[in-house]
Write a protein that holds these residues in place. Structure first.
Motif, mmCIF file in Angstrom:
data_model
loop_
_atom_site.group_PDB
_atom_site.id
_atom_site.type_symbol
_atom_site.label_atom_id
_atom_site.label_comp_id
_atom_site.label_asym_id
_atom_site.label_seq_id
_atom_site.Cartn_x
_atom_site.Cartn_y
_atom_site.Cartn_z
ATOM 1 N N VAL A 9 -162.344 80.345 34.668
ATOM 2 C CA VAL A 9 -162.047 81.261 35.709
ATOM 3 C C VAL A 9 -162.320 82.505 35.495
ATOM 4 O O VAL A 9 -161.527 83.108 34.536
ATOM 5 N N ILE A 11 -161.474 86.481 36.470
ATOM 6 C CA ILE A 11 -161.048 87.535 37.337
ATOM 7 C C ILE A 11 -161.924 88.665 37.484
ATOM 8 O O ILE A 11 -162.194 89.179 36.247
ATOM 9 N N ARG A 23 -153.825 88.021 36.635
ATOM 10 C CA ARG A 23 -153.895 86.939 35.418
ATOM 11 C C ARG A 23 -152.687 86.418 35.118
ATOM 12 O O ARG A 23 -152.419 85.187 34.974
ATOM 13 N N VAL A 26 -151.562 84.005 37.763
ATOM 14 C CA VAL A 26 -152.313 82.734 37.641
ATOM 15 C C VAL A 26 -151.976 82.020 36.500
ATOM 16 O O VAL A 26 -151.942 80.640 36.446
ATOM 17 N N THR A 27 -151.901 82.223 35.584
ATOM 18 C CA THR A 27 -151.462 81.707 34.083
ATOM 19 C C THR A 27 -150.035 81.095 33.932
ATOM 20 O O THR A 27 -149.779 80.647 33.115
ATOM 21 N N VAL A 32 -152.911 76.400 32.983
ATOM 22 C CA VAL A 32 -153.670 77.504 33.195
ATOM 23 C C VAL A 32 -153.417 78.414 32.053
ATOM 24 O O VAL A 32 -152.427 78.925 32.116
ATOM 25 N N THR A 34 -154.755 81.499 29.253
ATOM 26 C CA THR A 34 -155.626 83.073 29.153
ATOM 27 C C THR A 34 -155.876 83.169 27.480
ATOM 28 O O THR A 34 -155.064 82.512 26.564
ATOM 29 N N VAL A 86 -158.672 81.195 31.872
ATOM 30 C CA VAL A 86 -158.837 82.323 32.823
ATOM 31 C C VAL A 86 -159.165 83.548 31.777
ATOM 32 O O VAL A 86 -158.536 83.688 30.815
ATOM 33 N N LYS A 88 -160.349 87.761 32.044
ATOM 34 C CA LYS A 88 -160.525 89.083 33.034
ATOM 35 C C LYS A 88 -160.951 90.308 32.471
ATOM 36 O O LYS A 88 -160.647 91.567 32.850
#
Length: 153
Positions: A9, A11, A23, A26-27, A32, A34, A86, A88
């Motif tokens: 994913v 961002i 971020r 979401v994490t 999930v 990063t 994730v 970003k």
């Protein structure tokens, strides 16, 4: 699920637009994850390191670049135990077609912030003292073959 055992994913947003905050939210969900640094521009630039800007076209997603990036993302997703990984890096806002060519199954979250607010925030951040510890942490994510290029710059 894509051919790997996780989803990527991205961002997508300008610097100081809230990508870090998004971020982090979401994490906060299980599975999930990063990267352990804010931006992985060095990884994404691998194979295009001498390109003069962060804007990449689909054509720059060569077979070697795709292989390297997919292998690297798969490796870190497995290491982090991620069902969803994730990413970003703000420079990605200049290369969405490139990312899509590399990661055709990826999902995207676009974040927009008022430009006046983002500019004020950027001025504060970019005039702050150099954070050497942060820089040294990011060096971990520079592909070893690209270290001489960045070291000489």
């Amino acid at each position: 699920m894509p051919s790997t055992d996780h989803y990527n994913v991205f961002i997508i947003g300008a610097p100081r637009s809230g990508t870090n905050m998004l971020r982090d939210v979401v994490t906060s969900f299980n599975g999930v994850e990063t990267w352990p640094c804010d931006e992985i521009n060095y990884i994404i630039r691998h194979g295009n390191v001498r390109h003069p800007s962060d804007e990449f076209s689909e054509q720059q997603a060569t077979t070697l670049v795709k292989s390297y990036l997919n292998t690297t993302f798969d490796k870190y997703a497995k290491e982090f135990g991620a069902n969803i990984l994730v990413e970003k890096t703000c420079a990605n806002s200049l290369r969405v077609p490139f990312l899509h060519a590399v990661f055709p199954d990826a999902k995207y979250i676009f974040i927009v912030r008022d430009g006046v607010d983002a500019t004020g925030s950027a001025k504060l951040r970019w005039t702050a003292k150099l954070d050497l510890a942060y820089i040294l942490e990011k060096v971990r994510f520079v592909p070893k073959i690209d270290l001489p290029y960045y070291g000489l710059r």
